[in-house]
Design a protein around this motif. Structure first.
Motif, PDB file in Angstrom:
ATOM      1  N   SER A 118     -35.810 -24.573 -21.319  1.00 16.34           N
ATOM      2  CA  SER A 118     -34.706 -23.194 -21.022  1.00 16.34           C
ATOM      3  C   SER A 118     -33.786 -22.446 -20.649  1.00 16.34           C
ATOM      4  O   SER A 118     -33.047 -24.602 -19.417  1.00 16.34           O
ATOM      5  N   TRP A 122     -38.196 -20.812 -16.523  1.00 19.78           N
ATOM      6  CA  TRP A 122     -38.971 -20.578 -16.796  1.00 19.78           C
ATOM      7  C   TRP A 122     -39.995 -21.526 -17.357  1.00 19.78           C
ATOM      8  O   TRP A 122     -41.215 -21.317 -17.366  1.00 19.78           O
ATOM      9  N   TYR A 125     -41.693 -23.033 -14.184  1.00 15.00           N
ATOM     10  CA  TYR A 125     -42.636 -21.899 -14.037  1.00 15.00           C
ATOM     11  C   TYR A 125     -44.418 -21.862 -14.823  1.00 15.00           C
ATOM     12  O   TYR A 125     -45.290 -21.953 -14.758  1.00 15.00           O
ATOM     13  N   GLU A 220     -37.139 -22.193 -25.276  1.00 12.12           N
ATOM     14  CA  GLU A 220     -37.518 -20.896 -24.696  1.00 12.12           C
ATOM     15  C   GLU A 220     -35.751 -20.200 -24.221  1.00 12.12           C
ATOM     16  O   GLU A 220     -34.982 -21.598 -24.256  1.00 12.12           O
ATOM     17  N   ALA A 222     -33.943 -16.545 -22.779  1.00 18.17           N
ATOM     18  CA  ALA A 222     -34.418 -15.347 -21.808  1.00 18.17           C
ATOM     19  C   ALA A 222     -32.423 -14.913 -22.791  1.00 18.17           C
ATOM     20  O   ALA A 222     -31.675 -14.779 -22.086  1.00 18.17           O
ATOM     21  N   ASN A 279     -35.399 -10.708 -16.859  1.00 20.74           N
ATOM     22  CA  ASN A 279     -35.231 -12.133 -15.958  1.00 20.74           C
ATOM     23  C   ASN A 279     -36.414 -12.053 -15.426  1.00 20.74           C
ATOM     24  O   ASN A 279     -37.778 -13.396 -15.501  1.00 20.74           O
ATOM     25  N   ILE A 282     -40.083 -11.782 -17.444  1.00 25.23           N
ATOM     26  CA  ILE A 282     -40.268 -13.088 -18.072  1.00 25.23           C
ATOM     27  C   ILE A 282     -41.320 -14.513 -17.105  1.00 25.23           C
ATOM     28  O   ILE A 282     -41.832 -15.247 -18.256  1.00 25.23           O
ATOM     29  N   ARG A 283     -40.530 -14.474 -16.070  1.00 29.77           N
ATOM     30  CA  ARG A 283     -40.992 -15.423 -15.172  1.00 29.77           C
ATOM     31  C   ARG A 283     -42.197 -15.293 -14.359  1.00 29.77           C
ATOM     32  O   ARG A 283     -42.661 -15.951 -13.385  1.00 29.77           O
ATOM     33  N   LEU A 288     -46.177 -11.980 -17.805  1.00 37.01           N
ATOM     34  CA  LEU A 288     -46.092 -12.503 -19.252  1.00 37.01           C
ATOM     35  C   LEU A 288     -47.421 -13.070 -19.531  1.00 37.01           C
ATOM     36  O   LEU A 288     -47.337 -12.224 -21.231  1.00 37.01           O
TER      37      LEU A 288
END
Length: 308
Positions: A118, A122, A125, A220, A222, A279, A282-283, A288
Motif C-alpha cells: 500500500s 492502509w 491498519y 492497494e 489511494a 486518505n 479509507i484508513r 471503510l
C-alpha cells in the motif's frame, strides 16, 4: 470443518456467541470445548459446549484456539504457547465482531498470509484490524505516487535490491529518513515517516521482507482525484498484474478502481467535512468497512463492494 476451542467465557465470549453459532450453523467450525476456570468450578457445560479446565488442553486435539478476552489476551496467549500450542493457530476472538465476518475467508488469510502493498498506512491498519501478523515490508511508509506505482508493477525486482540511504532523518527539523531502491529509471524513494533514522528504517524493512508471501500479493492504492496526473496514474495502476484495488475520489470505468459514494456524503454533508480528507477516510476502518467487505476483497472475490 475446523475443530475449535474457546478460551474465555466472559464479556467477549457473550459478544461473539451469536456469530460463533452462525459459523457452526454454516458447518465452518465445531466448538469442542470452552476453557474457563470460573465456569469450571460450578458447571460442566455452557451453551451446549463442554467446559474444561485449562490443564485439559494438553490432551485435547483441535485446529484453532479462539481467545475470547481483551484484557487478558496477551497473558492467555503466552500461557497457551507454554502449553505447546503453535502461535499460528491462536485466534483473537474479537475478530468475530467485525462486519461481514466469515470463518473460511478469515482462516484462508491465517493459513496463507497475504502480503499487502500500500502507498500509505492502509496495509498496517488492515493487518491490525484483522489481528494478522505484518506480512509486508510496506508498513509506516509514505510513497511518492509515481515511485509506488513502479514498485507495485514489479515488486519482485525491488524485493531483491538493497535499501540505500537517500536522506538521513533529523528530529530537530522534522525530517524523516528517506530510502531508495533500484537504479536508473527504476530508482524509487520511500519516506519512513515513523522512524527516527535510516538504520532503524533499514532494520525494519529487512526484517519484514522475510515475511513476504510472493504467492499471495495484494496491491492497494489511494488516489485523490484532485491531483494533476491522476489519469496517468490510473492507467499505470491498471497495468499492475496482482490482485488490487484503487480507492479513488472520482469516477472512472477502469477495473479495480472503486469510488466510495459515502465519502462524498461525509465531505459535503458530514459533521467532519472541514477535517476529513480522502486518505483519512479509507484508513478509518469504521468508515471503510461500511463500504467494503474486506475479507471478500482480500480473498479475490468480486462482489466486495457493499454500497454502490
Amino acid at each position: 470443518m475446523d475443530q475449535c476451542v474457546i478460551w474465555g467465557s466472559g464479556i467477549i465470549y457473550e459478544s461473539i456467541l451469536n456469530q460463533v453459532m452462525f459459523e457452526i450453523k454454516k458447518n465452518n467450525i465445531e466448538v469442542i470445548a470452552i476453557i474457563s476456570n470460573f465456569d469450571y468450578t460450578f458447571s460442566s457445560s455452557k451453551d451446549g459446549f463442554p467446559v474444561l479446565h485449562k490443564e485439559e488442553l494438553y490432551n485435547l486435539p483441535f485446529d484453532y484456539l479462539i481467545i475470547a478476552s481483551i484484557d487478558s489476551y496477551d497473558e492467555i496467549k503466552e500461557e497457551a504457547i507454554l502449553f505447546g500450542i503453535k502461535q499460528n493457530v491462536i485466534i483473537n476472538g474479537n475478530i468475530f465482531n467485525m462486519p461481514c465476518f466469515d470463518w473460511k475467508r478469515y482462516i484462508s488469510l491465517v493459513k496463507e498470509p497475504i502480503t499487502i502493498l500500500s502507498n500509505d498506512c492502509w496495509g498496517g491498519y488492515i493487518y491490525h484490524e484483522l489481528y494478522l501478523p505484518f506480512s509486508s515490508p510496506c508498513i509506516n511508509i509514505l510513497w511518492e505516487r509515481e515511485s509506488y506505482i513502479k514498485f507495485a508493477q514489479n515488486p519482485e525486482y525491488y524485493f531483491e535490491q538493497s535499501l540505500e540511504i537517500e536522506q538521513e532523518g533529523n528530529i530537530r527539523y522534522n525530517q524523516c529518513p528517506i530510502g531508495k531502491i533500484g537504479y536508473g529509471n527504476k530508482k524509487i524513494k520511500m519516506n519512513f515517516v515513523h522512524t527516527t533514522n535510516f538504520q532503524e528504517a533499514e532494520i525494519l524493512w529487512n526484517r519484514r521482507k522475510k515475511r513476504i508471501n510472493k504467492n499471495r500479493i495484494f496491491v492497494e492504492f489511494a488516489l485523490p482525484a484532485n491531483i494533476d496526473n491522476c489519469n496517468y496514474l490510473l492507467k499505470e495502476f491498471d497495468k499492475i498484474q496482482f490482485p488490487k484495488i484503487c480507492f479513488y475520489s472520482g469516477e472512472t470505468d477502469i477495473k479495480d478502481v472503486v469510488y466510495l459514494p459515502r465519502f462524498e456524503w461525509y465531505v459535503n454533508y458530514g459533521k467532519r467535512a472541514d477535517t476529513l480528507m480522502f486518505n483519512d477516510y479509507i484508513r478509518n476502518i469504521k468508515y471503510l468497512f461500511k463500504d467494503i467487505d474486506i475479507l471478500k476483497l482480500l480473498n479475490g472475490e468480486e462482489d466486495y463492494v457493499r454500497t454502490i
